[in-house]
Design a protein around this motif. Structure first.
Motif, mmCIF file in Angstrom:
data_model
loop_
_atom_site.group_PDB
_atom_site.id
_atom_site.type_symbol
_atom_site.label_atom_id
_atom_site.label_comp_id
_atom_site.label_asym_id
_atom_site.label_seq_id
_atom_site.Cartn_x
_atom_site.Cartn_y
_atom_site.Cartn_z
ATOM 1 N N ASN A 182 130.404 91.571 42.747
ATOM 2 C CA ASN A 182 131.469 91.109 41.849
ATOM 3 C C ASN A 182 132.711 90.583 42.571
ATOM 4 O OD1 ASN A 182 130.230 91.781 39.220
ATOM 5 N ND2 ASN A 182 130.236 93.851 40.077
ATOM 6 N N SER A 184 135.404 88.257 44.407
ATOM 7 C CA SER A 184 135.751 86.847 44.223
ATOM 8 C C SER A 184 135.693 86.134 45.564
ATOM 9 C CB SER A 184 137.166 86.738 43.650
ATOM 10 O OG SER A 184 138.090 87.158 44.638
ATOM 11 N N THR A 186 138.050 84.491 46.926
ATOM 12 C CA THR A 186 139.288 84.798 47.657
ATOM 13 C C THR A 186 139.178 86.127 48.394
ATOM 14 O OG1 THR A 186 140.341 83.785 45.752
ATOM 15 C CG2 THR A 186 141.793 84.798 47.387
ATOM 16 N N GLU A 187 138.608 87.129 47.705
ATOM 17 C CA GLU A 187 138.459 88.441 48.356
ATOM 18 C C GLU A 187 137.558 88.346 49.575
ATOM 19 O OE1 GLU A 187 138.270 92.198 45.555
ATOM 20 O OE2 GLU A 187 137.401 90.466 44.498
ATOM 21 N N LYS A 207 130.271 81.427 48.098
ATOM 22 C CA LYS A 207 130.325 82.880 48.263
ATOM 23 C C LYS A 207 129.150 83.405 49.078
ATOM 24 C CE LYS A 207 130.969 85.784 44.805
ATOM 25 N NZ LYS A 207 131.089 86.356 43.450
#
Lengths: 344, 189
Positions: A182, A184, A186-187, A207
């Protein structure tokens, strides 16, 4: 006299160049002792399947279609001969998966194969562009039942302990404390920066690329060190040819086996839905176009085989050379194959 | 400026990173069966001398470093700089201690070294693979012991210390492999 000398030089140029290149490259990259032990391991693998009534099959190395996977680069060539005077494009198979699934759909029952697989752009300590793959399919098994069988085979060959099983999410969270399913973009980018991958993270919009980077560089060295380790429930975006999990559509029924810093096997609860399979092939090819890569012809024989009804089954591909590396405690793939690409 | 793709990566390739030329020591492909390939590269930054690991996405490109290797003979040092000369053009180049680094202990007058030039100045000095140097200090070996059984330390005229067989004595000249600092043989004077 001068022309005679020039003639000599031209005629023997390849020979003379050969001498200059390296006069020891004719020798095998593996020792004869290692090759004898290799032969014994392969005999033991075959015996394992004979005992379980799994039938050995052979499928073509050359095919008119190939894997669409954006990270697999097939070698291609051309057949010229009767009926194909203008040439028939052919691909060396990156794995025997498609042809074996057609056998399953034709009613073969449980099958295994030890064959050569070919992957362009792959060469290194754990990679040779041509390598040996053990692939097998078990109708009526789900991927957990297949993991049991792989575990038995690995214990039989490597005399190691029983494998452990961890979900992709748990293995990832144990290292990073972040849920990979889950998280993102950015994370993930931030995580990559912390671990010194800022050069890759800064322009990356995918991702899965970042997940694969973090997993292979940071997570892999923490798993399967003392005993083999199955990682399962891969993100659905990395399903390849696996079914999407029925309870959690964010993960796929796909697993990998790791042992001592080596990725040994990849398996699926096999996708049997022809329409879904066709959609995945087409989506791969769209991605290929957007990346500037050549499209790969979709294997309609496989799609038609699925449409005609392939039994529910689990299947796995295992790197034979890597298994032998572990058995013989060798650091490089060339130490266990007769002639690596440099000597081929 | 030229670029290199990761497929061209190999030991010795020089490219720019963080504004500094660096040289590849080791390049290893890391590729999951299903997924993106990466190159894990061990490299040396040529100015700071720092060795570090960096990972690249396979297929990415890096900027080639505009460095040039030249063969120059070592002349002398004035204490601050070490002076080298091109034996054909007689052009002279001065390198500082940082550029010399480890090469310092293998410098022999008139030996031809490789100087890596970047931005008009030498940043790395690589000595010849083999140099001949005189032993200035070593324990006398035991008589009758002619086999190399582990050996003993010997100090050379440049200050370098290498392990030599017991039969090798002070004032003798020996041949040393500068790449690993190992004794090769005695040299007849």
């Amino acid at each position: 006299m001068r022309t005679a000398f020039a003639y000599f030089l031209l005629t023997f140029k390849p020979f003379l160049q050969g001498l200059l290149v390296n006069a020891t490259l004719w020798q095998p990259s593996a020792s004869i002792q290692s090759l004898k032990m290799r032969a014994e391991i392969i005999r033991n693998i075959r015996a394992f399947f004979y005992k379980r009534n799994v039938i050995e099959v052979e499928t073509p190395s050359l095919s008119q279609a190939s894997a669409t996977d954006i990270h697999l680069m097939s070698f291609s060539t051309e057949f010229i001969g009767p009926h194909f005077s203008k040439g028939l494009p052919l691909y060396l198979q990156t794995s025997p998966e498609y042809a074996m699934k057609r056998l399953l759909a034709a009613g073969s029952g449980a099958i295994f194969q030890i064959s050569k697989a070919f992957r362009n752009e792959e060469s290194g300590k754990h990679h040779n562009p041509e390598f040996s793959m053990l692939e097998w399919y078990r109708p009526g098994f789900d991927h957990f039942a297949l993991m049991d069988e792989i575990d038995s085979l690995i214990q039989c060959i490597l005399k190691c302990e029983r494998a452990v099983r961890i979900t992709y999410q748990n293995a990832f969270e144990a290292v990073f404390n972040i849920d990979p399913i889950n998280a993102s973009l950015t994370e993930l980018k931030k995580l990559c920066e912390i671990h010194g991958f800022e050069n890759i993270a800064k322009d990356e919009e995918d991702k899965d690329t970042l997940l694969q980077l973090l997993f292979s560089m940071i997570v892999e060295p923490t798993i399967g060190q003392d005993r083999p380790c199955f990682i399962y429930d891969f993100p659905a975006s990395q399903a390849a040819l696996a079914k999407i999990n029925q309870e959690n559509p964010k993960v796929a029924d796909r697993f990998e086996l790791y042992f001592k810093n080596m990725e040994l096997a990849n398996g699926f609860n096999e996708l049997t839905d022809a329409n879904e399979q066709l959609k995945r092939f087409e989506s791969d090819n769209q991605k290929r176009t957007s990346m500037g890569l050549a499209q790969v012809p979709t294997d309609h024989n496989l799609i038609n085989a699925l449409a005609s009804g392939m039994p529910e089954c689990a299947g796995v591909a295992l790197g034979v050379d890597r298994l032998i590396m572990l058995a013989l405690q060798k650091k490089q793939i060339k130490d266990v194959i007769s002639f690596d690409i440099e000597r081929a | 400026m030229a670029n290199y793709s990761t497929n061209e990566f190999k030991g010795g390739l020089k490219f720019m990173m963080d504004g500094e030329p660096c040289s590849i020591i080791d390049n290893e492909m890391v590729k999951p069966g299903k997924g993106q390939a990466f190159n894990r590269v061990k490299l040396r930054k040529l100015i700071s001398g720092k060795v570090l690991e960096k990972t690249f996405k396979s297929g990415d490109t890096v900027e080639a470093a505009d460095v040039m290797d030249t063969e120059l003979a070592y002349l002398y040092t004035d204490g601050e700089f070490w002076h080298f000369m091109n034996n054909e053009t007689f052009e002279q180049v001065a390198a500082d201690e940082k550029a010399l680094g480890e090469a310092l202990k293998w410098l022999v007058e008139n030996d031809v070294c490789t100087l890596t030039i970047w931005d008009g100045r030498p940043i790395v000095v690589t000595p010849p693979n083999f140099v001949e140097l005189e032993i200035t200090e070593t324990d006398p070996g035991l008589k009758g012991d002619t086999a190399g059984t582990g050996g003993k330390p010997a100090t050379l005229s440049t200050g370098a210390v290498v392990r030599v067989p017991l039969f090798v004595q002070v004032n003798e000249v020996i041949r040393v492999d500068t790449r690993n600092g190992e004794y090769v043989s005695r040299v007849a004077k």
